[in-house]
Write a protein that holds these residues in place. Structure first.
Motif, PDB file in Angstrom:
ATOM      1  N   LYS A 154       0.828  -1.203   0.000  1.00 16.47           N
ATOM      2  CA  LYS A 154       0.000   0.000   0.000  1.00 16.47           C
ATOM      3  C   LYS A 154       0.861   1.251   0.000  1.00 16.47           C
ATOM      4  N   ASN A 155       1.928   1.257   0.812  1.00 15.84           N
ATOM      5  CA  ASN A 155       2.792   2.431   0.904  1.00 15.84           C
ATOM      6  C   ASN A 155       3.496   2.725  -0.412  1.00 15.84           C
ATOM      7  N   TYR A 156       4.087   1.682  -1.014  1.00 12.98           N
ATOM      8  CA  TYR A 156       4.929   1.882  -2.190  1.00 12.98           C
ATOM      9  C   TYR A 156       4.155   1.838  -3.501  1.00 12.98           C
ATOM     10  N   LEU A 157       3.116   0.975  -3.573  1.00 11.93           N
ATOM     11  CA  LEU A 157       2.462   0.706  -4.852  1.00 11.93           C
ATOM     12  C   LEU A 157       1.016   1.149  -4.907  1.00 11.93           C
ATOM     13  N   GLY A 158       0.465   1.549  -3.764  1.00 16.88           N
ATOM     14  CA  GLY A 158      -0.935   1.942  -3.742  1.00 16.88           C
ATOM     15  C   GLY A 158      -1.893   0.776  -3.828  1.00 16.88           C
ATOM     16  N   VAL A 159      -1.405  -0.441  -3.584  1.00 18.94           N
ATOM     17  CA  VAL A 159      -2.272  -1.621  -3.617  1.00 18.94           C
ATOM     18  C   VAL A 159      -3.258  -1.557  -2.458  1.00 18.94           C
ATOM     19  N   GLY A 160      -4.541  -1.753  -2.741  1.00 20.90           N
ATOM     20  CA  GLY A 160      -5.569  -1.666  -1.710  1.00 20.90           C
ATOM     21  C   GLY A 160      -6.282  -0.337  -1.721  1.00 20.90           C
ATOM     22  N   GLU A 161      -5.765   0.621  -2.479  1.00 20.11           N
ATOM     23  CA  GLU A 161      -6.435   1.903  -2.620  1.00 20.11           C
ATOM     24  C   GLU A 161      -7.242   1.893  -3.916  1.00 20.11           C
ATOM     25  N   GLU A 162      -7.599   3.071  -4.422  1.00 16.55           N
ATOM     26  CA  GLU A 162      -8.341   3.130  -5.668  1.00 16.55           C
ATOM     27  C   GLU A 162      -7.517   2.490  -6.781  1.00 16.55           C
ATOM     28  N   PRO A 163      -8.089   1.538  -7.530  1.00 21.08           N
ATOM     29  CA  PRO A 163      -7.300   0.851  -8.562  1.00 21.08           C
ATOM     30  C   PRO A 163      -6.872   1.794  -9.673  1.00 21.08           C
ATOM     31  N   ASP A 164      -5.658   1.569 -10.159  1.00 21.31           N
ATOM     32  CA  ASP A 164      -5.122   2.339 -11.281  1.00 21.31           C
ATOM     33  C   ASP A 164      -5.739   1.806 -12.576  1.00 21.31           C
ATOM     34  N   ASP A 165      -6.138   2.706 -13.462  1.00 21.50           N
ATOM     35  CA  ASP A 165      -6.757   2.278 -14.719  1.00 21.50           C
ATOM     36  C   ASP A 165      -5.804   1.450 -15.570  1.00 21.50           C
ATOM     37  N   ASP A 166      -4.497   1.662 -15.379  1.00 17.08           N
ATOM     38  CA  ASP A 166      -3.515   0.927 -16.180  1.00 17.08           C
ATOM     39  C   ASP A 166      -3.203  -0.444 -15.605  1.00 17.08           C
ATOM     40  N   GLN A 167      -3.757  -0.775 -14.450  1.00 17.75           N
ATOM     41  CA  GLN A 167      -3.443  -2.038 -13.798  1.00 17.75           C
ATOM     42  C   GLN A 167      -4.681  -2.935 -13.774  1.00 17.75           C
TER      43      GLN A 167
ATOM     44  N   PRO B  28      -6.768  -5.260 -11.721  1.00 18.94           N
ATOM     45  CA  PRO B  28      -6.914  -5.593 -10.288  1.00 18.94           C
ATOM     46  C   PRO B  28      -6.779  -7.084 -10.019  1.00 18.94           C
ATOM     47  N   ASP B  29      -7.315  -7.916 -10.916  1.00 15.04           N
ATOM     48  CA  ASP B  29      -7.239  -9.361 -10.690  1.00 15.04           C
ATOM     49  C   ASP B  29      -5.794  -9.839 -10.732  1.00 15.04           C
ATOM     50  N   MET B  30      -5.008  -9.272 -11.655  1.00 14.23           N
ATOM     51  CA  MET B  30      -3.597  -9.665 -11.741  1.00 14.23           C
ATOM     52  C   MET B  30      -2.839  -9.226 -10.493  1.00 14.23           C
ATOM     53  N   VAL B  31      -3.092  -7.978 -10.042  1.00  8.69           N
ATOM     54  CA  VAL B  31      -2.430  -7.472  -8.848  1.00  8.69           C
ATOM     55  C   VAL B  31      -2.789  -8.326  -7.635  1.00  8.69           C
ATOM     56  N   ASN B  32      -4.055  -8.640  -7.484  1.00  8.01           N
ATOM     57  CA  ASN B  32      -4.484  -9.472  -6.351  1.00  8.01           C
ATOM     58  C   ASN B  32      -3.882 -10.867  -6.425  1.00  8.01           C
ATOM     59  N   GLY B  33      -3.780 -11.411  -7.640  1.00  7.22           N
ATOM     60  CA  GLY B  33      -3.182 -12.731  -7.790  1.00  7.22           C
ATOM     61  C   GLY B  33      -1.711 -12.741  -7.430  1.00  7.22           C
ATOM     62  N   LEU B  34      -0.992 -11.711  -7.849  1.00  7.44           N
ATOM     63  CA  LEU B  34       0.427 -11.621  -7.507  1.00  7.44           C
ATOM     64  C   LEU B  34       0.629 -11.407  -6.010  1.00  7.44           C
ATOM     65  N   MET B  35      -0.250 -10.599  -5.391  1.00  8.44           N
ATOM     66  CA  MET B  35      -0.174 -10.422  -3.938  1.00  8.44           C
ATOM     67  C   MET B  35      -0.386 -11.745  -3.224  1.00  8.44           C
ATOM     68  N   ALA B  36      -1.350 -12.523  -3.693  1.00 13.51           N
ATOM     69  CA  ALA B  36      -1.616 -13.825  -3.071  1.00 13.51           C
ATOM     70  C   ALA B  36      -0.409 -14.747  -3.216  1.00 13.51           C
ATOM     71  N   GLN B  37       0.248 -14.700  -4.391  1.00 12.17           N
ATOM     72  CA  GLN B  37       1.443 -15.527  -4.579  1.00 12.17           C
ATOM     73  C   GLN B  37       2.551 -15.105  -3.613  1.00 12.17           C
ATOM     74  N   ALA B  38       2.765 -13.795  -3.502  1.00 11.64           N
ATOM     75  CA  ALA B  38       3.817 -13.295  -2.613  1.00 11.64           C
ATOM     76  C   ALA B  38       3.523 -13.677  -1.166  1.00 11.64           C
ATOM     77  N   GLU B  39       2.281 -13.530  -0.739  1.00 12.99           N
ATOM     78  CA  GLU B  39       1.928 -13.885   0.632  1.00 12.99           C
ATOM     79  C   GLU B  39       2.081 -15.376   0.863  1.00 12.99           C
ATOM     80  N   GLY B  40       1.763 -16.174  -0.149  1.00 10.83           N
ATOM     81  CA  GLY B  40       1.910 -17.616  -0.016  1.00 10.83           C
ATOM     82  C   GLY B  40       3.368 -18.032   0.160  1.00 10.83           C
TER      83      GLY B  40
END
Length: 321
Positions: free
Chosen positions: A235-248, A250-262
């Motif tokens: 959230k601090n560095y990438l804004g993940v969890g805030e208003e989604p960026d039109d260029d990103q 959301p499903d891909m970002v959430n999937g990558l976050m899940a992989q990193a957390e795993g």
């Protein structure tokens, strides 16, 4: 209102001649560190516990007076390098709106000079000694002497400077008694509403006399990054969890976050500072690219034999030999 709007200061001690005015023992600069409790990459439960403890301390002046204790509190922050000890100190100062006194023990020649530094601090302040095990030899006397040592009868044991300054040979050095009295002696009650914070990477090396309640009231371990801390960093560095960026996506970002957390949950040891450096290296590339790079780094660490961050690397050890 004046207290809230005042410019807070960061003080550091300097070498001073005997008899010099107390107010000249410190030099100061404006304190503007951006760290807050909302940006700390630590376990949320621990973060809220620390916040509640600080606010309770700041509001209990009458309680401290009633029970006959000086209005002060000691914290020991410990953990591997890069786990956020300095950021936590800054967040504490920002939360309480306290000034910060950064005490460099290697420049303090005597116990009396240390006492003068203490009484020249002001209320509503945080006195910080970073990496205390690197500043002075405060190792456990019981281990060094191979037996049980009575704390009260050995407070005058001399501490050897690891990095003495010019002209240190032949001068009086700080004693363990001086450091202990600085933290919790009669003179420590001269300035109220004060926090005393020590940081170290090796708490096991410190003498127990320094760590008992009344000197270090709370011992806070800051460990390697957890999935919850990763979400704060994202959230601090990438804004993940805030208003989604039109260029990103959301499903891909959430999937990558899940992989990193795993991967993190698989006991991969990486510090918040290391993750922050990965994100900083992807500045402007977007959240997906940064998270993809992080997942690769986490997998590399998972598949590589673990190297204790507190020990020299194999290359370093070979070079030293």
């Amino acid at each position: 209102m004046r207290l809230t709007s005042r410019e807070r200061r960061l003080y550091t001690n300097r070498a001073a001649a005997p008899g010099e005015d107390h107010h000249r023992l410190w030099t100061s600069h404006a304190f503007s560190h951006p760290s807050t409790f909302d940006t700390l990459a630590v376990d949320p439960a621990l973060r809220e516990e620390i916040r509640a403890d600080l606010l309770r301390f700041a509001s209990r002046r009458e309680h401290y007076a009633r029970v006959g204790r000086a209005w002060k509190r000691g914290y020991l922050l410990h953990g591997p390098p890069g786990t956020g000890k300095t950021s936590l100190v800054a967040a504490i100062a920002n939360l309480l709106e306290f000034d910060v006194y950064d005490l460099e023990l290697t420049t303090v020649p005597t116990n009396s000079h240390l006492r003068r530094l203490l009484i020249s601090t002001t209320p509503k302040s945080v006195v910080v000694v970073e990496d205390i095990d690197c500043s002075l030899d405060l190792s456990d006397r019981r281990k060094n002497r191979g037996g049980i040592v009575d704390e009260d009868n050995n407070n005058n044991a001399q501490l050897a400077m690891l990095s003495p300054g010019p002209g240190a040979i032949g001068r009086e050095s700080i004693s363990l008694s001086g450091v202990l009295n600085f933290v919790d002696g009669l003179w420590s009650s001269c300035v109220g509403e004060r926090l005393m914070i020590f940081t170290t990477n090796h708490p096991e090396r410190l003498d127990p006399a320094l760590l008992r309640p009344g000197r270090m009231d709370r011992k806070i371990e800051l460990g390697y990054c957890s999935p919850a801390a990763l979400r704060v960093l994202a959230k601090n560095y990438l804004g993940v969890g805030e208003e989604p960026d039109d260029d990103q996506d959301p499903d891909m970002v959430n999937g990558l976050m899940a992989q990193a957390e795993g991967v993190l949950a698989a006991d991969v040891r990486i510090t918040p500072a290391d993750i922050g450096e990965v994100f900083m290296g992807c500045d402007g590339a977007g959240a997906s690219a940064a998270l993809r790079k992080l997942v690769g780094e986490l997998r590399r660490r998972r598949d590589t034999p673990a190297v204790d961050a507190m020990q020299p690397s194999a290359l370093t050890a070979e070079t030293m030999e």
